[in-house]
Design an enzyme around this catalytic site. Sequence first.
Site, mmCIF file in Angstrom:
data_model
loop_
_atom_site.group_PDB
_atom_site.id
_atom_site.type_symbol
_atom_site.label_atom_id
_atom_site.label_comp_id
_atom_site.label_asym_id
_atom_site.label_seq_id
_atom_site.Cartn_x
_atom_site.Cartn_y
_atom_site.Cartn_z
ATOM 1 N N ALA A 16 0.608 -1.022 -0.183
ATOM 2 C CA ALA A 16 0.072 -0.477 -0.364
ATOM 3 C C ALA A 16 0.765 0.918 0.349
ATOM 4 O O ALA A 16 2.088 1.282 0.202
ATOM 5 C CB ALA A 16 -0.705 -0.271 1.188
ATOM 6 N N GLY A 60 1.116 -5.406 0.985
ATOM 7 C CA GLY A 60 -0.417 -5.482 -0.371
ATOM 8 C C GLY A 60 -0.217 -6.236 -1.348
ATOM 9 O O GLY A 60 -0.969 -6.184 -1.832
ATOM 10 N N GLU A 120 -0.499 -9.547 0.071
ATOM 11 C CA GLU A 120 -1.886 -10.126 -0.066
ATOM 12 C C GLU A 120 -2.807 -9.560 -1.429
ATOM 13 O O GLU A 120 -3.542 -10.215 -1.550
ATOM 14 C CB GLU A 120 -2.422 -8.147 0.739
ATOM 15 C CG GLU A 120 -1.832 -8.365 2.182
ATOM 16 C CD GLU A 120 -1.878 -7.424 2.484
ATOM 17 O OE1 GLU A 120 -1.474 -6.308 2.482
ATOM 18 O OE2 GLU A 120 -2.767 -7.862 3.958
ATOM 19 N N GLU A 157 4.693 -4.964 6.948
ATOM 20 C CA GLU A 157 3.573 -3.779 7.747
ATOM 21 C C GLU A 157 4.512 -3.247 8.902
ATOM 22 O O GLU A 157 4.040 -2.354 9.331
ATOM 23 C CB GLU A 157 2.557 -4.422 7.658
ATOM 24 C CG GLU A 157 1.943 -4.000 6.611
ATOM 25 C CD GLU A 157 1.431 -5.308 5.811
ATOM 26 O OE1 GLU A 157 3.002 -6.262 6.350
ATOM 27 O OE2 GLU A 157 0.738 -5.113 4.941
HETATM 28 N N1 CO8 Z 1 4.252 2.854 -1.287
HETATM 29 C C1 CO8 Z 1 4.707 4.437 -1.320
HETATM 30 N N2 CO8 Z 1 5.778 4.190 -2.455
HETATM 31 C C2 CO8 Z 1 6.932 3.382 -2.466
HETATM 32 C C3 CO8 Z 1 6.437 2.336 -1.381
HETATM 33 C C4 CO8 Z 1 5.432 2.076 -0.888
HETATM 34 N N3 CO8 Z 1 4.796 0.576 -0.410
HETATM 35 N N4 CO8 Z 1 7.880 1.742 -2.373
HETATM 36 C C5 CO8 Z 1 8.891 2.052 -2.763
HETATM 37 N N5 CO8 Z 1 8.840 3.441 -2.653
HETATM 38 C C6 CO8 Z 1 9.003 4.502 -3.515
HETATM 39 C C7 CO8 Z 1 10.081 5.032 -3.126
HETATM 40 O O1 CO8 Z 1 9.832 5.886 -1.809
HETATM 41 C C8 CO8 Z 1 11.267 5.107 -3.962
HETATM 42 O O2 CO8 Z 1 10.381 6.368 -4.162
HETATM 43 P P1 CO8 Z 1 10.894 7.984 -4.608
HETATM 44 O O3 CO8 Z 1 12.246 7.880 -5.999
HETATM 45 O O4 CO8 Z 1 10.456 9.016 -5.142
HETATM 46 O O5 CO8 Z 1 12.266 8.084 -3.094
HETATM 47 C C9 CO8 Z 1 10.493 4.569 -4.916
HETATM 48 O O6 CO8 Z 1 9.536 3.912 -4.859
HETATM 49 C C10 CO8 Z 1 12.046 3.608 -5.053
HETATM 50 O O7 CO8 Z 1 11.580 2.761 -4.200
HETATM 51 P P2 CO8 Z 1 13.531 2.695 -3.585
HETATM 52 O O8 CO8 Z 1 13.921 3.992 -3.004
HETATM 53 O O9 CO8 Z 1 12.801 2.657 -1.576
HETATM 54 O O10 CO8 Z 1 14.364 1.450 -3.584
HETATM 55 P P3 CO8 Z 1 14.951 0.025 -3.053
HETATM 56 O O11 CO8 Z 1 15.414 -0.241 -4.366
HETATM 57 O O12 CO8 Z 1 16.250 0.805 -2.145
HETATM 58 O O13 CO8 Z 1 13.911 -0.810 -2.071
HETATM 59 C C11 CO8 Z 1 12.266 -2.085 -1.149
HETATM 60 C C12 CO8 Z 1 12.956 -1.355 -3.153
HETATM 61 C C13 CO8 Z 1 12.877 -2.856 -0.297
HETATM 62 C C14 CO8 Z 1 10.478 -2.000 -2.355
HETATM 63 C C15 CO8 Z 1 11.067 -0.134 -0.521
HETATM 64 O O14 CO8 Z 1 11.219 0.503 -1.815
HETATM 65 C C16 CO8 Z 1 10.478 -0.961 0.180
HETATM 66 O O15 CO8 Z 1 11.021 -1.747 1.526
HETATM 67 N N6 CO8 Z 1 9.453 0.059 0.216
HETATM 68 C C17 CO8 Z 1 7.982 -0.482 1.081
HETATM 69 C C18 CO8 Z 1 7.737 -1.776 1.737
HETATM 70 C C19 CO8 Z 1 6.618 -1.887 2.316
HETATM 71 O O16 CO8 Z 1 7.192 -1.460 3.736
HETATM 72 N N7 CO8 Z 1 5.442 -2.002 2.363
HETATM 73 C C20 CO8 Z 1 4.386 -2.433 2.631
HETATM 74 C C21 CO8 Z 1 3.708 -1.307 2.911
HETATM 75 S S1 CO8 Z 1 2.377 -1.251 4.056
HETATM 76 C C22 CO8 Z 1 1.310 -2.067 3.248
HETATM 77 O O17 CO8 Z 1 1.048 -3.026 2.079
HETATM 78 C C23 CO8 Z 1 -0.146 -2.801 3.994
HETATM 79 C C24 CO8 Z 1 -1.806 -3.037 3.439
HETATM 80 C C25 CO8 Z 1 -2.927 -2.638 4.405
HETATM 81 C C26 CO8 Z 1 -2.794 -1.693 4.451
HETATM 82 C C27 CO8 Z 1 -4.409 -1.164 4.497
HETATM 83 C C28 CO8 Z 1 -4.650 0.063 4.418
HETATM 84 C C29 CO8 Z 1 -4.496 0.811 6.387
#
Ligand code: CO8
Length: 261
Positions: free
Chosen positions: A66, A111, A114, A134
């Site tokens: 998400a 997500g 999921e 998360e």
């Molecule tokens: N949301 C928003 N932006 C994201 C997300 C995300 N989940 N993941 C990556 N991005 C963005 C980064 O902010 C970055 O943007 P920018 O270039 O503008 O800085 C771009 O994508 C590239 O990402 P990275 O630079 O971080 O790339 P890396 O290769 O260094 O890392 C990863 C890749 C490991 C995938 C890393 O991006 C990461 O850890 N992302 C987050 C993963 C995460 O925690 N996902 C879970 C989110 S919570 C969730 O899914 C809950 C679901 C249920 C929701 C219920 C509603 C309330």
Amino acid sequence: MTFNTLLLDIKDGIATITVNRPKALNALNPEVVGELGQAVQEISENKEVRVLILTGAGDKAFVAGADIAAMSQMTPLQAKHFSWAGHEVMFALEALEIPVIAAVNGFALGGGTEIAMSCDFIYASEKAKFGQPEINLGIIPGFGGTQRLPRLVGKGWAKEMVLTGEMISAQQAKELGLVNKVFPPETLMDEVLKTAKLLAAKGRASLRAAKQAMNRGFDVDLRNACAMEVDAFAVCFTSPDAKEGLTAFLEKRKPDLSGEI
Ligand code: CO8
């Protein structure tokens, strides 16, 4: 219909939805979730579509979860609405009468894992990573991860993944039964299409009956689940496909299972 955050392609009875926000690693914000709901609805009404593939744009991510920026601004009530909206999409995917394959081409986190789990099965690239991270954000899975993951891989592994937030590789996900098959990144889509074509040649009525019997029966006791199978089995005989399939076998020819109903 055209979308801002998705690509929807329909060809030879196979629909492909590509979540298309590669700069944000295809993260699911409220707009994506809303458009996914619309796309799934559109596909459910299009009787030409016999299989759906769900994937992510670019070569890095399927869906990295998400959208964290969007969630960081949410009130508890907005979070609740967003979570429900995601659940509705997952249920709509499961309720589709046609098979749905997740083609996981990269990160499938939060997500992302999921939504892949709400597809009928998952094929993944060797470089895909799965996880429910998360916990590292001070929240928990909100699109079904605490429920579908234990049902797919068992409670122990699900708890380890949800409580540690650690990612697992595509190969580990396959060993756990989360992923059916793992392919080199460059052949993933060809392999997914191969299976999609195989499925597209089956009878729509019997695919629907089999999928519904498995989905609906999974969470009820065996006797009632088998009663559901009996009903679904009988319903197959309302389609011309049953007559055609059974007769074609006896006549030693290939069946034409396009009878529908
Ligand atoms: N949301 C928003 N932006 C994201 C997300 C995300 N989940 N993941 C990556 N991005 C963005 C980064 O902010 C970055 O943007 P920018 O270039 O503008 O800085 C771009 O994508 C590239 O990402 P990275 O630079 O971080 O790339 P890396 O290769 O260094 O890392 C990863 C890749 C490991 C995938 C890393 O991006 C990461 O850890 N992302 C987050 C993963 C995460 O925690 N996902 C879970 C989110 S919570 C969730 O899914 C809950 C679901 C249920 C929701 C219920 C509603 C309330």
